[in-house]
Design a protein around this motif. Sequence first.
Motif, PDB file in Angstrom:
ATOM      1  N   UNK A   1      -3.262  21.759  13.970  1.00  0.00           N
ATOM      2  CA  UNK A   1      -2.059  21.153  13.416  1.00  0.00           C
ATOM      3  C   UNK A   1      -1.841  21.490  11.956  1.00  0.00           C
ATOM      4  N   UNK A   2      -1.180  20.585  11.269  1.00  0.00           N
ATOM      5  CA  UNK A   2      -0.819  20.787   9.866  1.00  0.00           C
ATOM      6  C   UNK A   2      -2.029  20.543   8.978  1.00  0.00           C
ATOM      7  N   UNK A   3      -2.222  21.422   8.000  1.00  0.00           N
ATOM      8  CA  UNK A   3      -3.352  21.264   7.095  1.00  0.00           C
ATOM      9  C   UNK A   3      -3.124  20.076   6.171  1.00  0.00           C
ATOM     10  N   UNK A   4      -4.097  19.146   6.175  1.00  0.00           N
ATOM     11  CA  UNK A   4      -3.989  17.949   5.344  1.00  0.00           C
ATOM     12  C   UNK A   4      -4.914  18.001   4.135  1.00  0.00           C
ATOM     13  N   UNK A   5      -5.813  18.956   4.118  1.00  0.00           N
ATOM     14  CA  UNK A   5      -6.748  19.025   2.996  1.00  0.00           C
ATOM     15  C   UNK A   5      -7.656  20.227   3.108  1.00  0.00           C
ATOM     16  N   UNK A   6      -8.383  20.491   2.044  1.00  0.00           N
ATOM     17  CA  UNK A   6      -9.308  21.624   1.998  1.00  0.00           C
ATOM     18  C   UNK A   6     -10.588  21.156   1.322  1.00  0.00           C
ATOM     19  N   UNK A   7     -11.719  21.306   2.006  1.00  0.00           N
ATOM     20  CA  UNK A   7     -12.997  20.847   1.466  1.00  0.00           C
ATOM     21  C   UNK A   7     -14.055  21.923   1.660  1.00  0.00           C
ATOM     22  N   UNK A   8     -15.086  21.872   0.832  1.00  0.00           N
ATOM     23  CA  UNK A   8     -16.291  22.673   1.055  1.00  0.00           C
ATOM     24  C   UNK A   8     -17.337  21.749   1.659  1.00  0.00           C
ATOM     25  N   UNK A   9     -18.272  22.310   2.393  1.00  0.00           N
ATOM     26  CA  UNK A   9     -19.343  21.504   2.966  1.00  0.00           C
ATOM     27  C   UNK A   9     -20.682  22.107   2.570  1.00  0.00           C
ATOM     28  N   UNK A  10     -21.616  21.268   2.199  1.00  0.00           N
ATOM     29  CA  UNK A  10     -22.955  21.724   1.846  1.00  0.00           C
ATOM     30  C   UNK A  10     -23.721  22.083   3.116  1.00  0.00           C
ATOM     31  N   UNK A  11     -24.145  23.333   3.225  1.00  0.00           N
ATOM     32  CA  UNK A  11     -24.979  23.731   4.360  1.00  0.00           C
ATOM     33  C   UNK A  11     -26.388  23.182   4.187  1.00  0.00           C
ATOM     34  N   UNK A  12     -26.880  23.233   2.947  1.00  0.00           N
ATOM     35  CA  UNK A  12     -28.177  22.659   2.646  1.00  0.00           C
ATOM     36  C   UNK A  12     -29.344  23.484   3.139  1.00  0.00           C
TER      37      UNK A  12
ATOM     38  N   UNK B   1     -23.687  19.331  10.907  1.00  0.00           N
ATOM     39  CA  UNK B   1     -22.562  19.968  10.232  1.00  0.00           C
ATOM     40  C   UNK B   1     -21.538  20.512  11.222  1.00  0.00           C
ATOM     41  N   UNK B   2     -22.003  20.945  12.384  1.00  0.00           N
ATOM     42  CA  UNK B   2     -21.064  21.417  13.403  1.00  0.00           C
ATOM     43  C   UNK B   2     -20.139  20.279  13.834  1.00  0.00           C
ATOM     44  N   UNK B   3     -20.730  19.090  14.047  1.00  0.00           N
ATOM     45  CA  UNK B   3     -19.922  17.918  14.423  1.00  0.00           C
ATOM     46  C   UNK B   3     -18.947  17.555  13.311  1.00  0.00           C
ATOM     47  N   UNK B   4     -19.401  17.677  12.068  1.00  0.00           N
ATOM     48  CA  UNK B   4     -18.541  17.372  10.920  1.00  0.00           C
ATOM     49  C   UNK B   4     -17.339  18.300  10.870  1.00  0.00           C
ATOM     50  N   UNK B   5     -17.591  19.572  11.042  1.00  0.00           N
ATOM     51  CA  UNK B   5     -16.512  20.560  10.980  1.00  0.00           C
ATOM     52  C   UNK B   5     -15.512  20.347  12.109  1.00  0.00           C
ATOM     53  N   UNK B   6     -16.021  20.074  13.321  1.00  0.00           N
ATOM     54  CA  UNK B   6     -15.119  19.819  14.456  1.00  0.00           C
ATOM     55  C   UNK B   6     -14.243  18.601  14.199  1.00  0.00           C
ATOM     56  N   UNK B   7     -14.874  17.542  13.712  1.00  0.00           N
ATOM     57  CA  UNK B   7     -14.145  16.300  13.469  1.00  0.00           C
ATOM     58  C   UNK B   7     -13.067  16.491  12.399  1.00  0.00           C
ATOM     59  N   UNK B   8     -13.426  17.115  11.311  1.00  0.00           N
ATOM     60  CA  UNK B   8     -12.454  17.338  10.234  1.00  0.00           C
ATOM     61  C   UNK B   8     -11.324  18.251  10.693  1.00  0.00           C
ATOM     62  N   UNK B   9     -11.654  19.275  11.474  1.00  0.00           N
ATOM     63  CA  UNK B   9     -10.632  20.208  11.960  1.00  0.00           C
ATOM     64  C   UNK B   9      -9.596  19.492  12.817  1.00  0.00           C
ATOM     65  N   UNK B  10     -10.055  18.509  13.616  1.00  0.00           N
ATOM     66  CA  UNK B  10      -9.141  17.758  14.463  1.00  0.00           C
ATOM     67  C   UNK B  10      -8.108  16.986  13.644  1.00  0.00           C
ATOM     68  N   UNK B  11      -8.464  16.664  12.428  1.00  0.00           N
ATOM     69  CA  UNK B  11      -7.552  15.895  11.576  1.00  0.00           C
ATOM     70  C   UNK B  11      -6.938  16.749  10.465  1.00  0.00           C
ATOM     71  N   UNK B  12      -6.950  18.062  10.691  1.00  0.00           N
ATOM     72  CA  UNK B  12      -6.233  18.964   9.807  1.00  0.00           C
ATOM     73  C   UNK B  12      -6.915  19.278   8.487  1.00  0.00           C
ATOM     74  N   UNK B  13      -8.215  19.113   8.423  1.00  0.00           N
ATOM     75  CA  UNK B  13      -8.937  19.400   7.181  1.00  0.00           C
ATOM     76  C   UNK B  13      -9.607  20.767   7.295  1.00  0.00           C
ATOM     77  N   UNK B  14      -9.222  21.664   6.421  1.00  0.00           N
ATOM     78  CA  UNK B  14      -9.830  22.993   6.376  1.00  0.00           C
ATOM     79  C   UNK B  14     -11.186  22.894   5.692  1.00  0.00           C
ATOM     80  N   UNK B  15     -12.212  23.400   6.347  1.00  0.00           N
ATOM     81  CA  UNK B  15     -13.576  23.327   5.820  1.00  0.00           C
ATOM     82  C   UNK B  15     -14.037  24.718   5.416  1.00  0.00           C
ATOM     83  N   UNK B  16     -14.543  24.819   4.195  1.00  0.00           N
ATOM     84  CA  UNK B  16     -15.036  26.082   3.662  1.00  0.00           C
ATOM     85  C   UNK B  16     -16.555  26.041   3.588  1.00  0.00           C
TER      86      UNK B  16
END
Length: 440
Positions: free
Chosen positions: A183-194, A205-220
């Motif tokens: 859908x529409x991009x609502x935000x852009x974030x980076x994620x710590x791989x650690x 982190x895979x679950x985090x990325x999937x969840x954020x993607x569902x709500x339009x958050x681009x993860x870098x």
Amino acid sequence: MQTSFTPEQLEDPHVAESEKILRRCVHCGFCTATCPTYVTLGNELDSPRGRIYLIKDMLENGRAADEEVATHIDRCLSCLSCVTTCPSGVDYMHLVDHARVHIENTYRRPLIDRLIRSLLAAVLPYPARFRTALTLAKFGRPFAPLLKQVKALRPLAAMLYLAPQSAPVRQETVMRGAQPIRGIRRGRVAILSGCAQSVLDPGINSATIRLLARFGIEVILPEGEGCCGALVHHMGREEEALDFARRNVDVWTREIDNKSLDAIIITASGCGTTIKDYGHMLRLDPAYAEKAARVSALASDITEYLSTLDLPRQEQRRLNVAYHSACSMQHGQKITLAPKLLLKNAGFTVRDPAEGHLCCGSAGTYNILQPDISAELKARKVKNIEATKPDVIATGNIGCMTQIGSGTAIPIVHTVELLDWAYGGEKPAKLTFAKEPAKH
């Protein structure tokens, strides 16, 4: 607390900061009631107040650390429960950090202790090395009972007991760069791989990325970032910690300057506490002070960030969740309600174990370097959790997951894994037994 540092001593900015912290302590002793080591051992020198006396004496007299100081400071978990309790606002975190650096620089530990600490610093912050070490652990595991019989070698036994039977499968689905969204991009974030978490449980982190993607958050997932530095920081190896911090600051600053970031997402609360402190850690570095402060201001635990997205309420599920609040979450970052509210909103029944303020005994490398105290704290924590009769345990820190998981048959998952499931993701693999959501 009165101090008697000389003007010459106070020219050192680290000593000057510690002197200000020491002066805030009024000896009230409230901290002793919530300190895990004092509650466990009953020794005043194993309480925050006792350690403050030891640190004051050592720094005021400008002397090297000795075995007594090292012993009692080493027993501190840095859980920061005392900071939450203290009515005077004593910044114990930065005081004990300074003490650890002083110990590392002035005290010569026994040879085996030095070797074990060097091994941890050389392996844990580096995913490839850590994965190799976990693979090799199966060959050493049969010797763990023998190692446990020798006090100096108990940390090696603890490493082998904590190591999983097999290293988790590497998840190649998470690639560097930007992750696709819906859908529409609502935000852009980076994620710590650690470091350790990316090896022990890459599914978080895979679950985090999937969840954020569902709500339009681009993860870098930027190239070049790595360990936050917490593991070596809490061993007093400050230059190594600052090198890790500088590398991450450089990587995230490039992303901020390139296309901007709404947040830097951290899914391990121990890392989050440290990254939020980068501004302080690098405050004396003219090349990094400002950049580090920008990074710290953007750092956000995943539950903190999700709380800003107004996620829709889900149907009630027949699943009782015991929520364990990691010390670095509740005491270090002061995040207490957000994770539980998110879980309740997602349809889970959340239960609070007794003595939730007490540490589980993980604390970075503590369950390796102080295995006996750690084992007592783990048993106490597990007993309190199991008393709530949960179907699953949720927490926000990989260290707690490993520690508590080694003491109970109840499955333990990261909070974000339950949220990902509730909002359209797959059920976490550890919950194959769990009941399906209630039908209405």
